[in-house]
Design a protein around this motif. Structure first.
Motif, mmCIF file in Angstrom:
data_model
loop_
_atom_site.group_PDB
_atom_site.id
_atom_site.type_symbol
_atom_site.label_atom_id
_atom_site.label_comp_id
_atom_site.label_asym_id
_atom_site.label_seq_id
_atom_site.Cartn_x
_atom_site.Cartn_y
_atom_site.Cartn_z
ATOM 1 N N TYR A 1 0.827 -1.201 0.000
ATOM 2 C CA TYR A 1 0.000 0.000 0.000
ATOM 3 C C TYR A 1 0.865 1.256 0.000
ATOM 4 N N THR A 2 2.171 1.087 -0.263
ATOM 5 C CA THR A 2 3.153 2.180 -0.307
ATOM 6 C C THR A 2 2.957 3.177 0.830
ATOM 7 N N LYS A 3 2.986 2.618 2.027
ATOM 8 C CA LYS A 3 2.755 3.463 3.195
ATOM 9 C C LYS A 3 4.068 3.821 3.895
ATOM 10 N N ARG B 1 -9.035 1.680 5.427
ATOM 11 C CA ARG B 1 -8.520 2.744 4.556
ATOM 12 C C ARG B 1 -7.003 2.854 4.634
ATOM 13 N N PHE B 2 -6.358 1.760 5.020
ATOM 14 C CA PHE B 2 -4.904 1.760 5.164
ATOM 15 C C PHE B 2 -4.206 2.236 3.891
ATOM 16 N N GLY B 3 -4.690 1.800 2.735
ATOM 17 C CA GLY B 3 -4.038 2.170 1.485
ATOM 18 C C GLY B 3 -4.556 3.476 0.915
ATOM 19 N N PRO C 1 -5.816 6.748 2.862
ATOM 20 C CA PRO C 1 -6.185 7.410 4.123
ATOM 21 C C PRO C 1 -7.253 8.477 3.933
ATOM 22 N N ARG D 1 -10.024 -3.916 2.365
ATOM 23 C CA ARG D 1 -8.912 -3.017 2.112
ATOM 24 C C ARG D 1 -8.623 -2.944 0.604
ATOM 25 N N ILE E 1 -9.058 0.372 -2.529
ATOM 26 C CA ILE E 1 -8.112 0.992 -3.470
ATOM 27 C C ILE E 1 -8.396 0.572 -4.902
#
Lengths: 568, 610
Positions: free
Chosen positions: A203-205, B470-472, B474, B524, B528
């Motif tokens: 998720y490229t976080k 909404r981790f990916g 925000p 999740r 996205i």
């Protein structure tokens, strides 16, 4: 041993506290000679005598101290040893209900870290806890015999000292609790990040995580700094008190000297006592602070030792099983008192030599049902009977000898394969081992291990595959030659062919054994003599594969979801 | 000790260390003795100092303040000489009062300096450690996944805990103390010489004795301590293993036997522990003993000098006070050197992580706005270690929207394909293209964002359920989050949680069932909405109903997207456009369901077994 330590420590303190007094005597003797013009030869012989006494006392002091140290190590290790054994032995009889409540991780921490903390505290108490007050009292007594008036200065020093120590005790505990909490938070964050690094990258976080960590790390740094700054005042404060006390002794001592009430030697000695008195004060506060921190550990260990065994053997229990049947009579069970029931009103009979199967989803209560047979837990209501006897009336060792469990999670221990197998029966001969391994389809792969049956298993059996572990667990159970065999979803990691082969060999090699199988897959229970479908802690259907597949909706539904597989 | 317990048990007990009594100090010291010696002491120390750049002035000031404090301490002791000689003995009360006031003032100044210095050092060390820690974490985020597979999780954690704590401690205490001790020793000896060179000689004789004694003890401590630690580890791991396997221990009625074995291990620990701890606890009393003995000689000689050479009383008082404590800083120096070694060794490990090559390359310049999802894998070879090839000459073309099932025995290399598509690992040879672009030229982050992965043990984080979804993304609104959860079939169970979507998942969602965690992962991915997917269908410990839910959610998710599916279920496999049967790192069969069954090869065999 502990008493010896205390006695020795006190002896050492006596030596330590007398040194300044001797020093004072020497100084005063020398002064007297130079002032009055006495004989130098007399003075020298006195000095030799007293000097030698000091050296000898020092030697005695260090010897006694070393012996005391040894004694205190021995005593504290002895205490730790006894606690460790007591706690461990207790854990063995606690019963799973208590172990579930206390949790395995917590029990391990209690047995390791907590015991170490208690051991350290005990050693500290032996070494300092009694030594320090003794030193304190002794120094005061000797000082006051040297000069009562001058030693009054000490009284004024004690008051601010007490304030400092109270401040320290009140500040340090809460402050370090806060630090610990911040540290836990920081570690948790890093741990999650490391374990989830693939998700973070997916998720490229990375950037967001870095920013969040920066904040956490910064606030941890601030909290730690604040905590340390709060405590940083203590050392200068103590030194300041010591300094002021020294000033007081010099001032008042000088004044008294001018009025011929005290000698230079005594002033010098009292200055030395300041250090000793204030140091002992500080050590006492160390012990107290440490005690209040270790109290938690002590309580946690006591909790183990004071817990009552959840499963108790009856007096004069029955030691013989009439047959190998298992019967449940209106059994209701919940893991926690007053909690939800996992099983309610379950009744069934597994007849001698038959295969009885339970089918159900996760959380249906089927594993729980199995735990009740070897009396891992006691039922809340109803009766579990093995061989016609209520399990509560049976001798636990007989019950567990006759009932063999193959648990859902293959637990093996880090010892050789053979040692693991012998858990079932220590006196098993080669023949019995071979038979068990063959039945469990484990003989081939065991032979191919580097050292065969004497191969050492890694922690958690990590050098074996899941299926291999399951097969070893089955063999381990079979070596018992049990009357009743319980298989708790024990073939899930074994391929279909082997699964069938094992069941076939079981029936052939151990024909009289009553088998209770738990499974999620229809395939594994299809050939059972009796199948029970369990859902929500209740038996909802019973029959054979044939009858159930025709009449029962739930069974059919499960069958449908596994249909293609079952039909092929 | 297993990974899980790591955090609770191995985290350094700061408070213990900082408040430590004598016992803890000795323990800490012995433990540090066992720490590995740094490889490049000088270079590492230099590098640690780069983190003090902004605090150079502060650090210098703090050390100077500390030295002034030490000097004042030495001076106050020296003042005993004139006080006794010039004021008390001549009975000059006025002068005595004056000098007492001066003395008190000096104590106050010295205390204030010490406090300020401490305070500065604390801030400086925390700031420096914080920037090291942040840099380390930032660096870790850029390291390839292979780094985390290669290095033990606990080891990486201890960079953050033990290693950095050692550095912090060194910056706060050790460095300054080292200066202080040297200054103190030199100052003390200088003043002793100033008062009486002859007496000083007697006192100095104790130094070689102290040196020999500490050397001897240190040597033996190491040996015994190592054995003791090994014994402790044995006892603890035995206990951990048995308690974790308590179910089996009980079921096999092995309690007594296990207790007996445990008692044996514990007894060995007790015996060796006493030895090790005793030897390491000798240092303090032994040094004190040596010091006291020489003190006796010094007193004796001082008396002789006073009688024969007229050494003044004040001088004796001051000298004896110096003699009493002059061994302390010498002893302290050896402590601090050990602490510095531990800190440098720790810093070295941190720097080693910092010096690991990042996975991001400048050559990755392509940042396509959208991906169609045509994936082509061409002659790919791959191995984790040179000895063992995992994938051999894999080639496959996937058109946009196609679904590919990966089938084969465990360990055949199915998950490796995920690692390569996401560029968690680099290919040995061959290439992978997406929409015609070599993925080696595509910006890694852009590439990864366009893949959705749902694996078996995908991680959840300690934050609310909504934030996990909404981790990916925000910036997603609550409506979007709920919509995604509904698509994934997770909405129902989320609403049943204590605080619904705002429920904080503790311990990585440990309170949720495996199936529920999986549904959150799917939600999740829905949010996205990536053009390409990699899904692992495996669901262990999931009941039939949830399993069906997961299956249907995955089906919805895949609609219209290019998807790789590590498949276990016949019904899913059958719906795929192409099935790749992988065995021993090679694609042994490919085609659709009918073709493969007709082939009567490995697939047909597996198919019957499933």
């Amino acid at each position: 041993m502990a008493l010896l330590t205390v006695a020795l420590m006190c002896g050492e303190v006596l030596v330590e506290t007398h040194l300044p007094k001797i020093l004072a005597q020497i100084i005063d003797y020398v002064t007297a000679i130079t002032d009055t013009g006495g004989s130098t030869a007399d003075g020298l012989s006195y000095i030799y005598k007293m000097g030698a006494l000091m050296v000898i006392l020092a030697l005695v002091g260090v010897t006694v101290h070393l012996v005391a140290n040894y004694a205190s190590q021995k005593a504290s290790f002895g205490l730790a040893h006894n606690l460790r054994i007591a706690a461990f032995d207790k854990i063995q009889v606690l019963g799973l209900k208590n172990i579930d409540r206390l949790t395995t991780t917590s029990l391990v921490v209690r047995l390791t870290n907590d015991i170490s903390s208690v051991q350290n505290l005990f050693r500290q108490i032996l070494g300092l806890g009694l030594r320090a007050p003794f030193m304190f009292i002794n120094s005061i007594i000797i000082a006051s015999t040297l000069n009562k008036k001058l030693s009054l200065v000490f009284l004024y020093a004690i008051i601010p000292m007490i304030f400092t120590i109270v401040y320290r005790m009140n500040t340090s505990l809460p402050v370090f609790k806060r630090v610990q909490k911040a540290l836990d938070g920081l570690n948790d964050f890093v741990r999650e990040n490391l374990l989830g690094i693939r998700v973070v990258k997916n998720y490229t976080k990375e950037q967001a995580q870095t920013e969040a960590f920066d904040e956490i790390s910064g606030s941890y740094a601030d909290i730690t700094a604040d905590a340390n700054v709060k405590l940083a005042i203590i050392q200068p404060l103590m030194q300041l008190i010591m300094g002021f006390t020294t000033v007081g002794v010099i001032w008042y001592g000088g004044y008294l000297y001018m009025h011929e009430e005290v000698t230079i030697g005594i002033i010098t000695a009292l200055i030395t006592y300041i250090t000793q008195i204030l140091m002992s004060f500080r050590m006492m506060s160390n012990v107290i602070v440490n005690y209040s921190r270790t109290k938690v550990s002590i309580d946690r260990i006591n909790e183990i030792i004071d817990t009552d065994s959840a499963v108790k053997e009856k007096k004069n229990p029955v030691t013989e099983l009439a047959d190998s049947s298992v019967e449940f009579k209106n059994v209701t069970f919940g893991y926690t008192d007053g909690g939800d029931d996992v099983l309610s009103d379950v009744s069934f009979t597994a007849k001698e030599g038959e295969v009885t199967a339970f089918l159900g989803g996760t959380g249906s209560g089927k594993s729980t049902l199995l735990h009740l047979i070897p009396r891992m837990y006691d039922v809340t209501e109803g009766e579990v009977k093995v061989g016609g006897e209520n399990v509560k009336d049976l001798s636990l060792s007989v019950l567990r000898k006759e009932v063999a469990v193959v648990p859902q999670f293959s637990t093996l221990f880090s010892e050789t394969v053979r040692a693991n197998l012998l858990w079932g029966n220590e006196n098993a001969d080669e023949e019995q081992i071979k038979k068990a391994l063959h039945t469990a389809c484990a003989d081939e792969f065991v032979e191919n291990l580097s050292d065969g049956i004497d191969t050492f298993l890694a922690r958690g059996g990590k050098n074996l595959s899941g299926g291999q572990k399951q097969r070893l667990c089955i063999a381990r159970a079979l070596i018992k030659e049990p009357k009743i065999l319980l298989l708790d979803d024990s073939l899930s990691a074994v391929d279909t062919k082997t699964d069938a082969l094992i069941r076939e060999r079981l029936a052939k090699n151990y024909p009289d054994t009553t088998t209770v199988i738990i499974a999620q897959r229809i395939k594994s229970v299809k050939n059972a003599d009796k199948i029970y479908v369990i859902d929500g802690g209740k038996i909802v259907a019973e029959g054979t594969h044939k009858t159930l597949s025709q009449s029962n909706e739930i069974y059919k539904e499960i069958m449908d979801s596994q249909k293609e597989a079952a039909d092929e | 000790m297993s990974n899980n317990d790591y955090r609770k048990t191995d985290a350094p007990d700061m408070s213990q260390r900082m408040m430590g009594g004598g016992g803890n100090m000795a323990r800490q010291r012995a433990a540090n003795l066992l720490a590995e010696k740094p490889k490049d002491m000088k270079g590492t120390i230099k590098r640690i100092f780069t983190y003090l750049k902004g605090s150079k002035v502060g650090m210098t000031t703090a050390i100077i303040l500390l030295l002034v404090h030490t000097g004042l301490d030495l001076l106050t002791t020296y003042l005993l000489k004139p006080i006794v000689n010039d004021y008390i003995i001549p009975k000059n009360y006025q002068g005595l009062v004056k000098i007492c006031v001066t003395l008190a003032l000096l104590y106050v100044i010295s205390g204030v300096f010490q406090y300020i210095s401490n305070k500065m050092l604390i801030r400086i060390s925390q700031t420096a450690t914080h920037s090291m820690r942040s840099e380390l974490f930032t660096k870790l985020q850029t390291l390839p996944v292979s780094y985390f597979d290669r290095n033990h999780f606990g080891d990486i954690m201890s960079r953050f805990t033990n290693d950095l704590e050692n550095v912090a401690l060194a910056l706060k205490d050790t460095l300054a103390k080292l200066f202080q001790c040297v200054f103190n020793t030199v100052g003390t000896i200088g003043l002793m010489l100033w008062i009486s060179p002859r007496l000083t000689v007697v006192s100095l004789f104790s130094i070689p004795v102290i040196y020999v004694v500490t050397g001897f003890i240190t040597k033996h401590t190491k040996k015994y301590y190592r054995r003791y630690q090994a014994d402790l580890a044995t006892v603890n791991s035995y206990a951990e293993e048995r308690i974790s396997g308590q179910y089996v221990v009980t079921a096999f009625d092995r309690g007594e036997k296990v207790c007996g074995e445990f008692a044996d291990y514990a007894e060995t620990l007790r015996k060796n522990g006493i030895k090790a701890q005793f030897i390491s606890s000798i240092t303090m009393p032994a040094l004190k003993g040596v010091n006291n003995i020489f003190y006796g000689f010094t007193v004796m000689y001082a008396g002789i000098l006073a009688l024969t050479r007229g050494l003044d009383l004040g001088g004796i008082s001051a000298f004896l006070k110096y003699a009493k404590k002059f061994a302390n800083p010498i002893n302290e120096i050896s402590h601090q050197i050990i602490a510095i070694q531990a800190a440098v060794a720790g810093a070295e490990r941190v720097f080693m992580a910092l010096d690991t090559e990042s996975e991001y390359r400048d050559s990755e310049v392509l940042k396509p706005d959208t991906f169609r999802g045509d994936i082509s894998i061409q002659n790919v070879d791959f191995s984790y270690t040179p000895e063992r090839k995992i994938l051999k000459n894999i080639s496959v073309d996937v058109k946009q929207g196609q679904h590919i099932a990966l089938v084969g025995p465990t360990g055949a290399g199915k998950t490796t394909i995920v690692n390569l598509l996401m560029r968690f690992y680099e290919l040995d040879s061959g290439r992978i293209t997406i929409d015609g672009n070599d993925i080696a030229d595509i910006d890694r982050k852009t590439l990864r964002r366009n893949f959705g992965i749902v694996l078996q043990d995908t991680s959840l984080f300690t934050m609310s359920v909504a934030d996990n979804i909404r981790f990916g993304k925000p910036e997603a609104t609550m409506e979007e989050v709920v919509a995604a959860a509904k698509l994934a079939g997770a909405d129902r169970f989320i609403r049943q949680l204590e605080n619904g979507y705002e429920t904080i998942l503790s311990e990585g969602g440990g309170t949720l069932s495996g199936g529920q965690r999986q549904l959150l992962n799917i939600a999740r991915a829905f949010l996205i909405d990536p053009p390409m997917l990699i899904l692992d269908e495996a669901t262990s410990n999931v009941d039939t109903r949830t399993e069906l839910q997961i299956q249907s959610a995955m089906k919805t998710l895949m609609k219209g997207k290019t998807a790789f599916l590590i498949a276990h279920r016949l019904s899913t496999i059958r719906d795929c456009d192409m099935i790749l049967v992988i065995d021993g790192g090679e694609i042994v069969e490919r085609g659709n369901q009918e073709e493969l069954v007709a082939m009567d090869g490995l697939y047909a065999k597996l198919y019957k077994g499933i």
